[in-house]
Design an enzyme around this catalytic site. Structure first.
Site, PDB file in Angstrom:
ATOM      1  N   SER A 199       0.808  -1.213   0.000  1.00  0.00           N
ATOM      2  CA  SER A 199       0.000   0.000   0.000  1.00  0.00           C
ATOM      3  C   SER A 199       0.845   1.269   0.000  1.00  0.00           C
ATOM      4  O   SER A 199       0.485   2.265  -0.639  1.00  0.00           O
ATOM      5  CB  SER A 199      -0.937   0.006   1.211  1.00  0.00           C
ATOM      6  OG  SER A 199      -1.778  -1.123   1.191  1.00  0.00           O
ATOM      7  N   HIS A 246       0.501   4.502   4.253  1.00  0.00           N
ATOM      8  CA  HIS A 246      -0.147   5.173   3.130  1.00  0.00           C
ATOM      9  C   HIS A 246       0.338   6.616   2.996  1.00  0.00           C
ATOM     10  O   HIS A 246       0.684   7.065   1.898  1.00  0.00           O
ATOM     11  CB  HIS A 246      -1.664   5.153   3.329  1.00  0.00           C
ATOM     12  CG  HIS A 246      -2.264   3.785   3.198  1.00  0.00           C
ATOM     13  ND1 HIS A 246      -3.618   3.554   3.092  1.00  0.00           N
ATOM     14  CD2 HIS A 246      -1.679   2.548   3.164  1.00  0.00           C
ATOM     15  CE1 HIS A 246      -3.854   2.260   2.987  1.00  0.00           C
ATOM     16  NE2 HIS A 246      -2.687   1.623   3.042  1.00  0.00           N
TER      17      HIS A 246
END
Length: 296
Positions: A199, A246
């Site tokens: 991610s 993220h």
């Protein structure tokens, strides 16, 4: 034979004055001896003209907006990255099926700051010197939906960025974004919290695509909406998503892409390498500071 005893009709090689020759470079017309002769389309060329011609060809070769080589296949690196992620996922599941323990591999290679090993008095984690976790964790996934979402996003974002940046620059963007995501998890998450997944790298690609579209003056709204939706999902309670990775990947990806697409044409590659090096130095500094904090 000395230079003063040269045979009629022969000249001295311009690189080896002690050698007589009757051959001249077809480009600069300077005399060249057999050791200096390089086959050309017509006749022979000297080493200097060959080097100059190669430099001119490189300068006139079409390039991407970031200076990379234009390729007919703009999905090669993206497919390789997807293949590596899938292979690691299959390996994790095979390990679980064979009874050697999927969690054993996660314990050894997933992102972890500093904690006691499960069922052992041994301390493990990046703060103990296992810095390889910063990268290995970015290729590991546990759940099918997790790897499916990340690989779909990689397939959606990757080819466009690979085409715009070039293969080498795209790979550097992906890997450094992955490292940035893991570094943010290391610095901001609980020290005994495992995290894994691509991610951070994927969000780095989101940030890079936004920068690229801004540079090209394209409509950024579709990408910004998609990015906003993913950020909202990131912070939804109960999903147990490592938001640190993220955000870390997003910031690093945007910074690297900005440096790549805004690099001056003169010494562009050196400038881009410098941008990547600065980002890596920042990541190293954060890791060292966090390690000292946890182990002091």
């Amino acid at each position: 034979m000395t230079q003063h005893e040269r045979q009629p009709g022969l000249s001295a090689c311009f690189r080896h004055p002690e050698r007589d020759t009757g051959i001249h470079c077809t480009r600069c017309e300077r005399p060249i001896c057999p050791d200096c002769m390089i086959d050309a389309a017509v006749g022979y060329q000297c080493p200097e003209c060959v080097r100059q011609g190669a430099a001119e060809n490189a300068a006139t070769q079409p390039r991407t907006i970031a200076g990379g080589r234009l390729r007919t296949d703009t999905r090669l690196v993206t497919l390789c990255l997807i293949g590596v992620n899938l292979a690691v996922f299959v390996g994790l599941k095979a390990s679980e099926y064979l009874g050697s323990g999927e969690f054993g591999l996660i314990r050894d290679f997933a992102m972890l700051g500093y904690a006691w090993a499960p069922g052992s008095p041994e301390l493990i984690g990046a703060a103990t010197g296992e810095w390889y976790r910063l990268l290995t964790s970015a290729f590991m996934h546990q759940a099918v939906f997790h790897i499916a979402f990340n690989m779909f996003a990689l397939w959606f974002l990757g080819p466009n960025l690979e085409a715009a940046l070039g293969r080498g620059r795209f790979l550097a963007l992906y890997l450094i974004s992955a490292l940035a995501g893991s570094t943010a998890s290391f610095a901001l998450a609980a020290q005994n919290q495992f995290s894994l997944g691509a991610s951070g790298a994927v969000f780095g690609l989101f940030g890079a695509l936004a920068v690229l579209l801004r540079k090209l003056r394209y409509d950024m709204r579709p990408v910004l909406v998609l990015l906003a939706v993913n950020l909202v999902i990131t912070f939804l309670p109960g999903l147990n998503i490592a938001w640190q990775a993220h955000l870390g990947g997003l910031v690093a990806g945007a910074a690297i892409a900005y440096g790549m697409v805004h690099a001056p044409r003169r010494n562009r590659t050196a400038y881009q390498v410098g941008v990547c090096a600065v980002v890596l130095l920042v990541l190293v500094g954060v890791c060292v500071a966090r390690t000292l904090q946890l182990t002091s």
